[in-house]
Motif scaffolding. Structure first.
Motif, PDB file in Angstrom:
ATOM      1  N   THR A  29       0.853  -1.178   0.000  1.00  0.00           N
ATOM      2  CA  THR A  29       0.000   0.000   0.000  1.00  0.00           C
ATOM      3  C   THR A  29       0.890   1.229   0.000  1.00  0.00           C
ATOM      4  O   THR A  29       1.753   1.378   0.860  1.00  0.00           O
ATOM      5  N   ILE A  30       0.680   2.080  -0.984  1.00  0.00           N
ATOM      6  CA  ILE A  30       1.454   3.307  -1.131  1.00  0.00           C
ATOM      7  C   ILE A  30       0.584   4.463  -0.650  1.00  0.00           C
ATOM      8  O   ILE A  30      -0.595   4.546  -0.990  1.00  0.00           O
ATOM      9  N   VAL A  31       1.171   5.365   0.134  1.00  0.00           N
ATOM     10  CA  VAL A  31       0.461   6.552   0.602  1.00  0.00           C
ATOM     11  C   VAL A  31       1.109   7.764  -0.057  1.00  0.00           C
ATOM     12  O   VAL A  31       2.313   7.982   0.082  1.00  0.00           O
ATOM     13  N   ASP A  32       0.298   8.545  -0.795  1.00  0.00           N
ATOM     14  CA  ASP A  32       0.855   9.707  -1.494  1.00  0.00           C
ATOM     15  C   ASP A  32       0.955  10.914  -0.560  1.00  0.00           C
ATOM     16  O   ASP A  32       0.625  10.834   0.629  1.00  0.00           O
ATOM     17  N   ASP A  33       1.407  12.038  -1.111  1.00  0.00           N
ATOM     18  CA  ASP A  33       1.623  13.252  -0.320  1.00  0.00           C
ATOM     19  C   ASP A  33       0.346  13.786   0.328  1.00  0.00           C
ATOM     20  O   ASP A  33       0.403  14.471   1.341  1.00  0.00           O
ATOM     21  N   GLN A  34      -0.814  13.476  -0.263  1.00  0.00           N
ATOM     22  CA  GLN A  34      -2.086  13.938   0.282  1.00  0.00           C
ATOM     23  C   GLN A  34      -2.704  12.932   1.261  1.00  0.00           C
ATOM     24  O   GLN A  34      -3.814  13.128   1.734  1.00  0.00           O
ATOM     25  N   GLY A  35      -1.998  11.837   1.521  1.00  0.00           N
ATOM     26  CA  GLY A  35      -2.498  10.835   2.456  1.00  0.00           C
ATOM     27  C   GLY A  35      -3.411   9.795   1.829  1.00  0.00           C
ATOM     28  O   GLY A  35      -4.005   8.985   2.534  1.00  0.00           O
ATOM     29  N   ASN A  36      -3.537   9.805   0.501  1.00  0.00           N
ATOM     30  CA  ASN A  36      -4.368   8.823  -0.191  1.00  0.00           C
ATOM     31  C   ASN A  36      -3.618   7.499  -0.296  1.00  0.00           C
ATOM     32  O   ASN A  36      -2.451   7.477  -0.674  1.00  0.00           O
ATOM     33  N   GLU A  37      -4.315   6.413   0.019  1.00  0.00           N
ATOM     34  CA  GLU A  37      -3.711   5.086  -0.069  1.00  0.00           C
ATOM     35  C   GLU A  37      -4.043   4.451  -1.407  1.00  0.00           C
ATOM     36  O   GLU A  37      -5.152   4.604  -1.919  1.00  0.00           O
ATOM     37  N   GLN A  38      -3.074   3.751  -1.971  1.00  0.00           N
ATOM     38  CA  GLN A  38      -3.287   3.044  -3.229  1.00  0.00           C
ATOM     39  C   GLN A  38      -2.650   1.666  -3.115  1.00  0.00           C
ATOM     40  O   GLN A  38      -1.464   1.546  -2.804  1.00  0.00           O
ATOM     41  N   LEU A  39      -3.453   0.633  -3.367  1.00  0.00           N
ATOM     42  CA  LEU A  39      -2.955  -0.732  -3.332  1.00  0.00           C
ATOM     43  C   LEU A  39      -2.226  -1.025  -4.635  1.00  0.00           C
ATOM     44  O   LEU A  39      -2.739  -0.750  -5.721  1.00  0.00           O
ATOM     45  N   CYS A  40      -1.015  -1.559  -4.517  1.00  0.00           N
ATOM     46  CA  CYS A  40      -0.199  -1.858  -5.690  1.00  0.00           C
ATOM     47  C   CYS A  40       0.266  -3.307  -5.643  1.00  0.00           C
ATOM     48  O   CYS A  40       0.442  -3.877  -4.569  1.00  0.00           O
ATOM     49  N   GLU A  41       0.458  -3.871  -6.825  1.00  0.00           N
ATOM     50  CA  GLU A  41       1.006  -5.215  -6.931  1.00  0.00           C
ATOM     51  C   GLU A  41       2.497  -5.111  -7.216  1.00  0.00           C
ATOM     52  O   GLU A  41       2.928  -4.324  -8.057  1.00  0.00           O
ATOM     53  N   VAL A  42       3.271  -5.918  -6.507  1.00  0.00           N
ATOM     54  CA  VAL A  42       4.718  -5.928  -6.689  1.00  0.00           C
ATOM     55  C   VAL A  42       5.051  -6.752  -7.925  1.00  0.00           C
ATOM     56  O   VAL A  42       4.640  -7.907  -8.042  1.00  0.00           O
ATOM     57  N   LEU A  43       5.779  -6.146  -8.849  1.00  0.00           N
ATOM     58  CA  LEU A  43       6.244  -6.849 -10.035  1.00  0.00           C
ATOM     59  C   LEU A  43       7.440  -7.720  -9.663  1.00  0.00           C
ATOM     60  O   LEU A  43       7.458  -8.918  -9.907  1.00  0.00           O
ATOM     61  N   PHE A  44       8.449  -7.109  -9.042  1.00  0.00           N
ATOM     62  CA  PHE A  44       9.572  -7.857  -8.482  1.00  0.00           C
ATOM     63  C   PHE A  44      10.422  -6.946  -7.606  1.00  0.00           C
ATOM     64  O   PHE A  44      10.298  -5.729  -7.661  1.00  0.00           O
ATOM     65  N   THR A  45      11.245  -7.572  -6.781  1.00  0.00           N
ATOM     66  CA  THR A  45      12.206  -6.854  -5.956  1.00  0.00           C
ATOM     67  C   THR A  45      13.598  -7.362  -6.306  1.00  0.00           C
ATOM     68  O   THR A  45      13.756  -8.481  -6.797  1.00  0.00           O
TER      69      THR A  45
END
Length: 93
Positions: free
Chosen positions: A9-25
């Motif tokens: 889950t990524i949180v942007d500068d405005q505090g909005n959360e966005q669920l993301c899928e990991v491609l690879f690490t």
């Protein structure tokens, strides 16, 4: 953030959360960092997917590591090369 996670889950500068899928690490010895490439899960099938990248430091407890922005053009070049290799390998399968 840990190696092997599937979603973050990524949180942007405005505090909005966005669920993301990991491609690879991956880890890079030259820069001494771990990196994650990911994309928003909410992307529509007919849209071009924007792949995002961050460096990360896993927490000692294995939970909620911290993401950091990519700092240099050299890092971006290395990440782009790694992504292109990954995508080429995927196309061969």
């Amino acid at each position: 953030m840990e190696h092997g996670e599937k979603n973050i889950t990524i949180v942007d500068d405005q505090g909005n959360e966005q669920l993301c899928e990991v491609l690879f690490t991956f880890e890079n010895e030259e820069f001494g960092k771990s990196y994650v490439l990911y994309y928003p899960i909410e992307s529509k099938d007919d849209e071009e997917v924007e792949i995002l990248a961050s460096s990360f430091t896993p927490n000692e407890d294995g939970e909620n590591g911290e993401l950091f922005p990519i700092e240099t053009d050299e890092e971006w070049d290395m990440i782009e090369e790694t992504l292109n290799t990954f995508l080429a390998d995927e196309d061969e399968e």
